[in-house]
Design a protein around this motif. Structure first.
Motif, PDB file in Angstrom:
ATOM      1  N   VAL A  66       0.835  -1.199   0.000  1.00 60.77           N
ATOM      2  CA  VAL A  66       0.000   0.000   0.000  1.00 60.77           C
ATOM      3  C   VAL A  66       0.873   1.253   0.000  1.00 60.77           C
ATOM      4  O   VAL A  66       1.795   1.390   0.815  1.00 60.77           O
ATOM      5  CB  VAL A  66      -0.947   0.009   1.211  1.00 60.77           C
ATOM      6  N   VAL A  67       0.589   2.145  -0.936  1.00 63.14           N
ATOM      7  CA  VAL A  67       1.204   3.472  -0.949  1.00 63.14           C
ATOM      8  C   VAL A  67       0.380   4.324   0.012  1.00 63.14           C
ATOM      9  O   VAL A  67      -0.753   4.704  -0.295  1.00 63.14           O
ATOM     10  CB  VAL A  67       1.188   4.070  -2.361  1.00 63.14           C
ATOM     11  N   ALA A  68       0.930   4.590   1.187  1.00 59.18           N
ATOM     12  CA  ALA A  68       0.156   5.250   2.254  1.00 59.18           C
ATOM     13  C   ALA A  68       0.760   6.610   2.589  1.00 59.18           C
ATOM     14  O   ALA A  68       1.891   6.699   3.071  1.00 59.18           O
ATOM     15  CB  ALA A  68       0.141   4.361   3.501  1.00 59.18           C
ATOM     16  N   ASP A  69      -0.003   7.654   2.345  1.00 61.76           N
ATOM     17  CA  ASP A  69       0.412   9.008   2.701  1.00 61.76           C
ATOM     18  C   ASP A  69      -0.181   9.335   4.064  1.00 61.76           C
ATOM     19  O   ASP A  69      -1.403   9.471   4.210  1.00 61.76           O
ATOM     20  CB  ASP A  69      -0.087   9.988   1.644  1.00 61.76           C
ATOM     21  N   THR A  70       0.678   9.452   5.074  1.00 62.15           N
ATOM     22  CA  THR A  70       0.211   9.599   6.456  1.00 62.15           C
ATOM     23  C   THR A  70       0.806  10.828   7.138  1.00 62.15           C
ATOM     24  O   THR A  70       1.132  10.799   8.318  1.00 62.15           O
ATOM     25  CB  THR A  70       0.567   8.333   7.267  1.00 62.15           C
ATOM     26  N   ALA A  71       0.947  11.916   6.392  1.00 62.38           N
ATOM     27  CA  ALA A  71       1.486  13.163   6.950  1.00 62.38           C
ATOM     28  C   ALA A  71       2.854  12.941   7.593  1.00 62.38           C
ATOM     29  O   ALA A  71       3.205  13.586   8.586  1.00 62.38           O
ATOM     30  CB  ALA A  71       0.507  13.774   7.955  1.00 62.38           C
ATOM     31  N   GLY A  72       3.634  12.010   7.047  1.00 62.16           N
ATOM     32  CA  GLY A  72       4.984  11.733   7.532  1.00 62.16           C
ATOM     33  C   GLY A  72       5.051  10.882   8.780  1.00 62.16           C
ATOM     34  O   GLY A  72       6.139  10.621   9.298  1.00 62.16           O
ATOM     35  N   ARG A  73       3.942  10.395   9.266  1.00 63.89           N
ATOM     36  CA  ARG A  73       3.938   9.646  10.524  1.00 63.89           C
ATOM     37  C   ARG A  73       4.478   8.225  10.357  1.00 63.89           C
ATOM     38  O   ARG A  73       5.133   7.697  11.248  1.00 63.89           O
ATOM     39  CB  ARG A  73       2.511   9.606  11.078  1.00 63.89           C
ATOM     40  N   TRP A  74       4.148   7.587   9.217  1.00 64.47           N
ATOM     41  CA  TRP A  74       4.600   6.223   8.954  1.00 64.47           C
ATOM     42  C   TRP A  74       5.220   6.147   7.570  1.00 64.47           C
ATOM     43  O   TRP A  74       5.097   7.090   6.772  1.00 64.47           O
ATOM     44  CB  TRP A  74       3.406   5.260   9.087  1.00 64.47           C
ATOM     45  N   HIS A 111      -4.244   9.507   3.612  1.00 61.40           N
ATOM     46  CA  HIS A 111      -4.796   9.845   4.931  1.00 61.40           C
ATOM     47  C   HIS A 111      -4.650  11.327   5.268  1.00 61.40           C
ATOM     48  O   HIS A 111      -5.051  11.744   6.354  1.00 61.40           O
ATOM     49  CB  HIS A 111      -4.070   9.050   6.017  1.00 61.40           C
ATOM     50  N   GLY A 112      -4.035  12.100   4.383  1.00 64.19           N
ATOM     51  CA  GLY A 112      -3.748  13.504   4.661  1.00 64.19           C
ATOM     52  C   GLY A 112      -2.255  13.745   4.599  1.00 64.19           C
ATOM     53  O   GLY A 112      -1.490  12.995   5.204  1.00 64.19           O
ATOM     54  N   ASP A 113      -1.824  14.788   3.902  1.00 66.05           N
ATOM     55  CA  ASP A 113      -0.383  15.011   3.764  1.00 66.05           C
ATOM     56  C   ASP A 113       0.186  15.999   4.771  1.00 66.05           C
ATOM     57  O   ASP A 113       1.394  16.041   4.990  1.00 66.05           O
ATOM     58  CB  ASP A 113      -0.027  15.458   2.335  1.00 66.05           C
ATOM     59  N   LYS A 114      -0.682  16.763   5.428  1.00 69.99           N
ATOM     60  CA  LYS A 114      -0.215  17.724   6.435  1.00 69.99           C
ATOM     61  C   LYS A 114      -0.673  17.325   7.843  1.00 69.99           C
ATOM     62  O   LYS A 114       0.090  17.387   8.801  1.00 69.99           O
ATOM     63  CB  LYS A 114      -0.742  19.129   6.113  1.00 69.99           C
ATOM     64  N   GLU A 115      -1.933  16.908   7.970  1.00 68.38           N
ATOM     65  CA  GLU A 115      -2.502  16.503   9.254  1.00 68.38           C
ATOM     66  C   GLU A 115      -3.246  15.188   9.059  1.00 68.38           C
ATOM     67  O   GLU A 115      -4.156  15.099   8.231  1.00 68.38           O
ATOM     68  CB  GLU A 115      -3.455  17.578   9.788  1.00 68.38           C
ATOM     69  N   LEU A 116      -2.843  14.166   9.808  1.00 64.14           N
ATOM     70  CA  LEU A 116      -3.385  12.826   9.637  1.00 64.14           C
ATOM     71  C   LEU A 116      -4.907  12.813   9.777  1.00 64.14           C
ATOM     72  O   LEU A 116      -5.446  13.330  10.762  1.00 64.14           O
ATOM     73  CB  LEU A 116      -2.754  11.886  10.669  1.00 64.14           C
ATOM     74  N   TYR A 117      -5.573  12.244   8.793  1.00 66.35           N
ATOM     75  CA  TYR A 117      -7.026  12.071   8.748  1.00 66.35           C
ATOM     76  C   TYR A 117      -7.799  13.373   8.635  1.00 66.35           C
ATOM     77  O   TYR A 117      -9.033  13.345   8.603  1.00 66.35           O
ATOM     78  CB  TYR A 117      -7.542  11.302   9.977  1.00 66.35           C
ATOM     79  N   ALA A 118      -7.143  14.498   8.597  1.00 60.08           N
ATOM     80  CA  ALA A 118      -7.868  15.768   8.674  1.00 60.08           C
ATOM     81  C   ALA A 118      -7.598  16.721   7.520  1.00 60.08           C
ATOM     82  O   ALA A 118      -8.519  17.384   7.034  1.00 60.08           O
ATOM     83  CB  ALA A 118      -7.563  16.469   9.995  1.00 60.08           C
ATOM     84  N   SER A 119      -6.338  16.857   7.080  1.00 61.51           N
ATOM     85  CA  SER A 119      -6.027  17.891   6.101  1.00 61.51           C
ATOM     86  C   SER A 119      -6.461  17.487   4.695  1.00 61.51           C
ATOM     87  O   SER A 119      -6.401  16.326   4.309  1.00 61.51           O
ATOM     88  CB  SER A 119      -4.532  18.202   6.103  1.00 61.51           C
ATOM     89  N   GLY A 120      -6.923  18.501   3.947  1.00 62.56           N
ATOM     90  CA  GLY A 120      -7.255  18.282   2.548  1.00 62.56           C
ATOM     91  C   GLY A 120      -6.019  18.386   1.675  1.00 62.56           C
ATOM     92  O   GLY A 120      -4.954  18.832   2.121  1.00 62.56           O
ATOM     93  N   TYR A 121      -6.165  17.969   0.433  1.00 62.15           N
ATOM     94  CA  TYR A 121      -5.041  17.999  -0.508  1.00 62.15           C
ATOM     95  C   TYR A 121      -5.165  19.215  -1.420  1.00 62.15           C
ATOM     96  O   TYR A 121      -6.229  19.472  -1.993  1.00 62.15           O
ATOM     97  CB  TYR A 121      -5.004  16.712  -1.323  1.00 62.15           C
ATOM     98  N   SER A 122      -4.078  19.951  -1.557  1.00 62.98           N
ATOM     99  CA  SER A 122      -4.054  21.128  -2.418  1.00 62.98           C
ATOM    100  C   SER A 122      -4.080  20.705  -3.883  1.00 62.98           C
ATOM    101  O   SER A 122      -3.864  19.532  -4.221  1.00 62.98           O
ATOM    102  CB  SER A 122      -2.782  21.938  -2.156  1.00 62.98           C
ATOM    103  N   ASP A 123      -4.329  21.671  -4.765  1.00 65.82           N
ATOM    104  CA  ASP A 123      -4.303  21.380  -6.198  1.00 65.82           C
ATOM    105  C   ASP A 123      -2.937  20.845  -6.613  1.00 65.82           C
ATOM    106  O   ASP A 123      -2.848  19.919  -7.433  1.00 65.82           O
ATOM    107  CB  ASP A 123      -4.621  22.646  -6.997  1.00 65.82           C
ATOM    108  N   GLU A 124      -1.882  21.427  -6.037  1.00 68.72           N
ATOM    109  CA  GLU A 124      -0.532  20.965  -6.393  1.00 68.72           C
ATOM    110  C   GLU A 124      -0.314  19.519  -5.956  1.00 68.72           C
ATOM    111  O   GLU A 124       0.268  18.712  -6.690  1.00 68.72           O
ATOM    112  CB  GLU A 124       0.517  21.879  -5.745  1.00 68.72           C
ATOM    113  N   ALA A 125      -0.788  19.180  -4.757  1.00 70.98           N
ATOM    114  CA  ALA A 125      -0.632  17.817  -4.268  1.00 70.98           C
ATOM    115  C   ALA A 125      -1.430  16.838  -5.125  1.00 70.98           C
ATOM    116  O   ALA A 125      -0.944  15.745  -5.458  1.00 70.98           O
ATOM    117  CB  ALA A 125      -1.084  17.730  -2.808  1.00 70.98           C
TER     118      ALA A 125
END
Length: 321
Positions: free
Chosen positions: A192-200, A216-230
């Protein structure tokens, strides 16, 4: 040949989504009906917390469009309680619990390991070797269920030509190991390619004929939205993977192999940043970048499918608070 691309959400029953993603007044029993007509795939999360019943799987099958696909999350009893040790009976119970009732809508099965689970080659090899890949082996395994599933609870009707894919999500740094990647490839299990805001760990080794992503969120786990660039960056990576290529800057545990193939890989992507209702919108915006149809309408609103009514507000005297 380009692989299929499915982009959706992890779970569908979230109170904060009501009146925002789900139209105000929509009956809770219709939330899956609505969500499955907005996005082409959803992860079933309830199967992670407890064994579900055949009647539930059948209801989920019947509520969704013909071309819809579910990913099913394997039980935490196997991954978090047993730690994959002696999992035969628990696996049999899971496969006998009603999974087959999804029929052709059964997509990949997700096995999420806990953050405290370190790489253990012997235990993983034993577990991966038990996983069924087709209807015949899945039925043989399911028939070994124990007394938790009596005759009324077990569902042993396997669809013809059933093929089963498996994906594994890891959360311990010790899995950044070439031996682990080689093991997954031998068994055809996707990492699994898992984006977890750097936590794992975020690893992009290609290990199977499909790619499974969880954002799962790139800035805040389970909470942050993804920007257009992301979203643009993820769309570029997914386009390479579905066309059988690996991206040049892939984050790899086994960096010596990039593994391209003439036939593309199917890509499944699930947004799990549900806390602030970003998941369905991020999924739709990513899908649009890759030409995947959704029910997103003007101004980022989702359009109520024809024939799906909402409840009218009750009339009468307002209650005092």
């Amino acid at each position: 040949m380009q692989g299929a691309t499915r982009i959706g959400i992890s779970g569908w029953r979230y109170a904060p989504w009501r009146g925002r993603f789900y139209p105000k007044g929509l009956a809770q029993r219709l939330e899956l009906d609505f969500a499955s007509r907005m996005l082409p795939t959803i992860e079933i999360n309830g199967s992670f917390y407890s064994l579900q019943r055949p009647v539930s799987y059948q209801a989920w099958h019947d509520a969704t469009p013909d071309d819809f696909v579910f990913a099913v999350k394997g039980p935490r009893y196997i991954t978090h309680n047993l730690w994959l040790k002696d999992p035969l009976t628990a696996l049999a119970n899971f496969f006998a619990s009603g999974v087959f009732a999804l029929g052709s809508k059964l997509g990949p099965i997700l096995w999420q390991l806990p953050p405290s689970f370190a790489y253990d080659a012997d235990r993983l090899e034993e577990f991966l070797a038990l996983l069924p890949r087709d209807g015949r082996s899945a039925l043989a395994l399911a028939r070994q269920h124990n007394e938790k599933l009596d005759d009324d609870r077990a569902f042993l009707k396997v669809p013809a030509k059933l093929q089963i894919r498996h994906a594994m999500e890891v959360r311990h740094a010790s899995f950044e190991n070439p031996g682990f990647i080689a093991m997954l490839r031998r068994h055809g299990v996707a990492l699994v390619v898992a984006d977890t805001a750097g936590r794992w760990p975020l690893l992009e080794d290609l290990c199977a004929d499909f790619v499974y992503m969880r954002l799962h969120g790139d800035k805040e786990l389970y909470a942050s939205g993804y920007s257009d660039e992301a979203l643009d960056r993820w769309a570029g990576r997914m386009d390479a993977w579905r066309n059988g290529r690996q991206v040049k800057d892939a984050r790899l545990a086994e960096p010596s192999r990039l593994l391209s193939r003439k036939k593309g890989r199917d890509v499944y992507c699930y947004f799990d940043n549900d806390v602030k209702v970003h998941a369905p919108y991020d999924a739709a915006h990513l899908a649009a970048r890759l030409g995947v149809a959704t029910g997103l309408g003007p101004k980022d609103s989702f359009v109520l499918p024809p024939g799906m009514a909402v409840r009218k507000p009750a009339r009468g005297r307002a209650r005092k608070k």
